[in-house]
Design a protein around this motif. Structure first.
Motif, PDB file in Angstrom:
ATOM      1  N   ASP A 299     -15.547  18.104   6.007  1.00  0.00           N
ATOM      2  CA  ASP A 299     -14.659  16.944   5.925  1.00  0.00           C
ATOM      3  C   ASP A 299     -15.448  15.642   5.838  1.00  0.00           C
ATOM      4  OD1 ASP A 299     -12.440  18.536   5.972  1.00  0.00           O
ATOM      5  OD2 ASP A 299     -11.907  18.118   8.065  1.00  0.00           O
TER       6      ASP A 299
ATOM      7  N   ALA B  59     -16.814  15.451   2.351  1.00  0.00           N
ATOM      8  CA  ALA B  59     -15.721  15.217   1.405  1.00  0.00           C
ATOM      9  C   ALA B  59     -15.309  13.746   1.396  1.00  0.00           C
ATOM     10  CB  ALA B  59     -14.530  16.104   1.755  1.00  0.00           C
ATOM     11  N   ARG B  60     -15.262  13.123   2.570  1.00  0.00           N
ATOM     12  CA  ARG B  60     -14.909  11.698   2.644  1.00  0.00           C
ATOM     13  C   ARG B  60     -15.973  10.837   1.966  1.00  0.00           C
ATOM     14  NH1 ARG B  60     -13.241  13.130   7.994  1.00  0.00           N
ATOM     15  NH2 ARG B  60     -15.124  12.208   8.882  1.00  0.00           N
TER      16      ARG B  60
ATOM     17  N   ALA C 242     -15.647  11.066  -1.801  1.00  0.00           N
ATOM     18  CA  ALA C 242     -14.507  10.286  -2.291  1.00  0.00           C
ATOM     19  C   ALA C 242     -14.884   8.828  -2.533  1.00  0.00           C
ATOM     20  CB  ALA C 242     -13.358  10.379  -1.298  1.00  0.00           C
TER      21      ALA C 242
END
Length: 207
Positions: free
Chosen positions: A70, A73-74, A77
């Motif tokens: 996570d 992934a952030r 982004a």
């Protein structure tokens, strides 16, 4: 092809140096490598990867229970990520190792994990190392030499008098002066070598 690579060694073999060199290589090529280390390791300060040759870099201090996938992934982004580099990976959880593999498979970016394979008791360091050995795509050894000249494959812990310690707690952050990387025969013998013996405090040896 992206891969989960486990770089393992004994202590003081240059793992952090290799990681920081890899990070520099990505930066020089215009890439963006995310650096992580275990929050447990505070020798150079929490969230700091430091090599004994004097180079260092800031890193995300990963705590138990945090989701590595996570976090990455952030970051992706917000900006492209070229690689994920993890120091002191032996302190992570098996779930976090699985998350590292998921990063490789889902995002197709390499994850380079650096850590110690064996503890001073002559066993695999812990569950994270077991998980890495089971699911890593590539396993590479960073070699170090024993005081006798043979390849060091074991970590020997010793007390102030120079006697081997092969029981008790495995983790002792900041106790590098009580550990030495040796070959298996000298680990079995508990032999720390002439240089470490010469550095022992005389009163402790006499006691």
């Amino acid at each position: 092809m992206a891969a989960l690579t486990f770089f393992h060694s004994t202590m003081n073999a240059g793992k952090s140096t290799h990681l920081l060199q890899a990070a520099h290589g990505y930066s020089e090529g215009g890439g963006n490598a995310l650096l992580f280390t275990s929050a447990i390791d505070n020798r150079a300060g929490v969230g700091r990867i430091a090599s004994r040759i004097g180079i260092a870099a800031d890193a995300y201090p990963l705590h138990a229970g945090e989701d590595l996938f996570d976090i990455v992934a952030r970051s992706i982004a917000l900006a492209p990520v070229s690689a994920v580099l993890i120091d002191e990976v032996q302190f992570l959880s098996p779930a976090q190792i699985q998350q590292a593999a998921k990063i490789v498979d889902h995002f197709q970016i390499p994850v380079l994990a650096f850590g110690i394979k064996n503890n001073s008791l002559g066993q695999l360091f812990g569950p994270a190392v077991c998980e890495l050995l089971a699911i890593a795509d590539v396993i590479k050894e960073i070699e170090r030499v024993c005081h006798c000249g043979r390849k060091a494959t074991m970590i020997l812990r010793y007390d102030p008098s120079g006697q081997a310690v092969k029981a008790g707690a495995v983790v002792e952050i900041g106790g590098e002066d009580r550990y030495i990387s040796v070959c298996r025969p000298h680990w079995m013998e508990g032999d720390i070598g002439p240089t470490r013996r010469a550095a022992l405090v005389p009163d402790a040896v006499a006691a």
